[in-house]
Design a protein around this motif. Structure first.
Motif, PDB file in Angstrom:
ATOM      1  N   LEU A  20      63.060  84.828   4.943  1.00 35.41           N
ATOM      2  CA  LEU A  20      63.241  83.581   5.674  1.00 35.41           C
ATOM      3  C   LEU A  20      64.724  83.281   5.861  1.00 35.41           C
ATOM      4  O   LEU A  20      65.499  83.338   4.902  1.00 35.41           O
ATOM      5  CB  LEU A  20      62.568  82.430   4.921  1.00 35.41           C
ATOM      6  N   VAL A  21      65.100  82.965   7.106  1.00 36.56           N
ATOM      7  CA  VAL A  21      66.470  82.615   7.454  1.00 36.56           C
ATOM      8  C   VAL A  21      66.455  81.259   8.146  1.00 36.56           C
ATOM      9  O   VAL A  21      65.554  80.960   8.935  1.00 36.56           O
ATOM     10  CB  VAL A  21      67.101  83.686   8.377  1.00 36.56           C
ATOM     11  N   SER A  22      67.462  80.455   7.848  1.00 34.29           N
ATOM     12  CA  SER A  22      67.623  79.141   8.458  1.00 34.29           C
ATOM     13  C   SER A  22      68.774  79.192   9.453  1.00 34.29           C
ATOM     14  O   SER A  22      69.878  79.617   9.120  1.00 34.29           O
ATOM     15  CB  SER A  22      67.932  78.101   7.372  1.00 34.29           C
ATOM     16  N   GLU A  56      64.371  70.856   3.309  1.00 32.47           N
ATOM     17  CA  GLU A  56      64.521  71.672   4.508  1.00 32.47           C
ATOM     18  C   GLU A  56      63.197  72.211   5.045  1.00 32.47           C
ATOM     19  O   GLU A  56      63.009  72.286   6.261  1.00 32.47           O
ATOM     20  CB  GLU A  56      65.462  72.861   4.233  1.00 32.47           C
ATOM     21  N   CYS A  57      62.311  72.618   4.152  1.00 33.10           N
ATOM     22  CA  CYS A  57      61.095  73.328   4.563  1.00 33.10           C
ATOM     23  C   CYS A  57      59.808  72.569   4.246  1.00 33.10           C
ATOM     24  O   CYS A  57      58.724  73.059   4.559  1.00 33.10           O
ATOM     25  CB  CYS A  57      61.021  74.687   3.869  1.00 33.10           C
ATOM     26  N   ASN A  58      59.935  71.421   3.573  1.00 28.15           N
ATOM     27  CA  ASN A  58      58.759  70.681   3.099  1.00 28.15           C
ATOM     28  C   ASN A  58      57.840  71.616   2.315  1.00 28.15           C
ATOM     29  O   ASN A  58      56.632  71.642   2.510  1.00 28.15           O
ATOM     30  CB  ASN A  58      58.014  70.013   4.266  1.00 28.15           C
ATOM     31  N   ALA A  59      58.461  72.423   1.447  1.00 26.95           N
ATOM     32  CA  ALA A  59      57.710  73.444   0.722  1.00 26.95           C
ATOM     33  C   ALA A  59      58.085  73.455  -0.749  1.00 26.95           C
ATOM     34  O   ALA A  59      59.260  73.381  -1.109  1.00 26.95           O
ATOM     35  CB  ALA A  59      57.978  74.815   1.324  1.00 26.95           C
ATOM     36  N   GLU A  60      57.063  73.590  -1.570  1.00 32.05           N
ATOM     37  CA  GLU A  60      57.272  73.774  -2.998  1.00 32.05           C
ATOM     38  C   GLU A  60      57.423  75.268  -3.254  1.00 32.05           C
ATOM     39  O   GLU A  60      56.668  76.086  -2.719  1.00 32.05           O
ATOM     40  CB  GLU A  60      56.069  73.222  -3.770  1.00 32.05           C
ATOM     41  N   ILE A  61      58.433  75.601  -4.069  1.00 35.71           N
ATOM     42  CA  ILE A  61      58.684  77.014  -4.380  1.00 35.71           C
ATOM     43  C   ILE A  61      58.636  77.241  -5.877  1.00 35.71           C
ATOM     44  O   ILE A  61      58.763  76.308  -6.670  1.00 35.71           O
ATOM     45  CB  ILE A  61      60.052  77.488  -3.849  1.00 35.71           C
ATOM     46  N   GLU A  97      54.446  75.630   6.228  1.00 29.95           N
ATOM     47  CA  GLU A  97      53.940  75.046   7.470  1.00 29.95           C
ATOM     48  C   GLU A  97      55.116  74.604   8.317  1.00 29.95           C
ATOM     49  O   GLU A  97      55.401  73.412   8.446  1.00 29.95           O
ATOM     50  CB  GLU A  97      52.992  73.890   7.156  1.00 29.95           C
ATOM     51  N   LEU A  98      55.812  75.583   8.872  1.00 26.30           N
ATOM     52  CA  LEU A  98      56.969  75.337   9.713  1.00 26.30           C
ATOM     53  C   LEU A  98      56.712  75.925  11.094  1.00 26.30           C
ATOM     54  O   LEU A  98      55.890  76.833  11.249  1.00 26.30           O
ATOM     55  CB  LEU A  98      58.219  75.993   9.124  1.00 26.30           C
ATOM     56  N   ASN A  99      57.445  75.436  12.073  1.00 25.18           N
ATOM     57  CA  ASN A  99      57.382  75.996  13.416  1.00 25.18           C
ATOM     58  C   ASN A  99      58.392  77.142  13.474  1.00 25.18           C
ATOM     59  O   ASN A  99      59.548  76.929  13.815  1.00 25.18           O
ATOM     60  CB  ASN A  99      57.712  74.903  14.445  1.00 25.18           C
ATOM     61  N   PHE A 100      57.963  78.345  13.089  1.00 22.54           N
ATOM     62  CA  PHE A 100      58.870  79.479  13.026  1.00 22.54           C
ATOM     63  C   PHE A 100      59.282  79.921  14.422  1.00 22.54           C
ATOM     64  O   PHE A 100      58.483  79.923  15.347  1.00 22.54           O
ATOM     65  CB  PHE A 100      58.219  80.652  12.285  1.00 22.54           C
ATOM     66  N   GLN A 113      68.080  72.397  13.089  1.00 24.40           N
ATOM     67  CA  GLN A 113      67.728  73.437  12.132  1.00 24.40           C
ATOM     68  C   GLN A 113      66.418  74.066  12.566  1.00 24.40           C
ATOM     69  O   GLN A 113      65.486  73.368  12.990  1.00 24.40           O
ATOM     70  CB  GLN A 113      67.594  72.862  10.724  1.00 24.40           C
ATOM     71  N   SER A 114      66.358  75.390  12.477  1.00 26.72           N
ATOM     72  CA  SER A 114      65.114  76.108  12.747  1.00 26.72           C
ATOM     73  C   SER A 114      65.023  77.283  11.784  1.00 26.72           C
ATOM     74  O   SER A 114      66.015  77.688  11.178  1.00 26.72           O
ATOM     75  CB  SER A 114      65.053  76.585  14.205  1.00 26.72           C
ATOM     76  N   PHE A 115      63.824  77.818  11.638  1.00 25.78           N
ATOM     77  CA  PHE A 115      63.573  78.892  10.684  1.00 25.78           C
ATOM     78  C   PHE A 115      62.939  80.070  11.390  1.00 25.78           C
ATOM     79  O   PHE A 115      62.152  79.909  12.317  1.00 25.78           O
ATOM     80  CB  PHE A 115      62.641  78.409   9.573  1.00 25.78           C
ATOM     81  N   ARG A 116      63.288  81.257  10.910  1.00 26.74           N
ATOM     82  CA  ARG A 116      62.676  82.475  11.453  1.00 26.74           C
ATOM     83  C   ARG A 116      62.578  83.514  10.352  1.00 26.74           C
ATOM     84  O   ARG A 116      63.308  83.464   9.358  1.00 26.74           O
ATOM     85  CB  ARG A 116      63.461  83.006  12.639  1.00 26.74           C
TER      86      ARG A 116
END
Length: 157
Positions: A20-22, A56-61, A97-100, A113-116
């Motif tokens: 994952l890259v931001s 940034e990602c609304n994600a628990e890691i 649950e991101l818009n990759f 900001q976007s993720f891919r």
């Protein structure tokens, strides 16, 4: 006044061997980096990384292991601080649950900001902007190459 700027980043590799890259825009600059950010006063590294992924990602890691800590001088691109970056291997607790995106800097309206995902076999130093991130990419590529070499070893009777 110069000072240290401690940063913490997560290397999240999915089941498809993609990292994952931001992509972000801040301070008049566009840059690509690994998810993460600055340590806040009174905060531990792991807590900071978990907070950054939530922000940034609304994600628990889950943090798996330490990967790398900056071992050279790097001046911030944004101020007079010296950057110290710590990288951890992480995994998501639940699917992200991101818009990759598939292209760099493909921002949705009202966000910078976007993720891919980048497949590890396609990963290159040029995929990230900052020197420390590029060092981490080269370390990952070296590990991948070593792993491939070990798989190619055959044992004779």
């Amino acid at each position: 006044m110069s000072y240290f700027n401690v940063r913490v980043y997560g290397l999240l590799i999915n089941a498809d061997n993609q990292i994952l890259v931001s992509d972000e825009q801040s301070g008049g600059r566009s840059f690509s980096k690994f998810p993460g950010g600055g340590l806040e006063y009174g905060e531990g590294l792991i807590d900071a990384l978990k907070r950054e992924f939530m922000e940034e990602c609304n994600a628990e890691i889950e943090v798996l292991s330490h990967f790398y800590t900056t071992d050279f001088y790097e001046k911030s691109s944004f101020n007079d601080s010296q950057i110290i970056s710590i990288y951890y291997l992480v995994r998501e607790v639940a699917p992200l649950e991101l818009n990759f995106k598939t292209k760099a800097f493909d921002f949705d309206p009202e966000t910078l900001q976007s993720f891919r995902w980048i497949h590890l076999h396609d990963l290159a130093e040029s995929d990230v902007t900052f020197k420390t991130d590029q060092t981490v990419v080269n370390m990952l590529l070296s590990l991948i190459a070593q792993s491939a070499e070990q798989e190619d070893i055959t044992f004779e009777d």
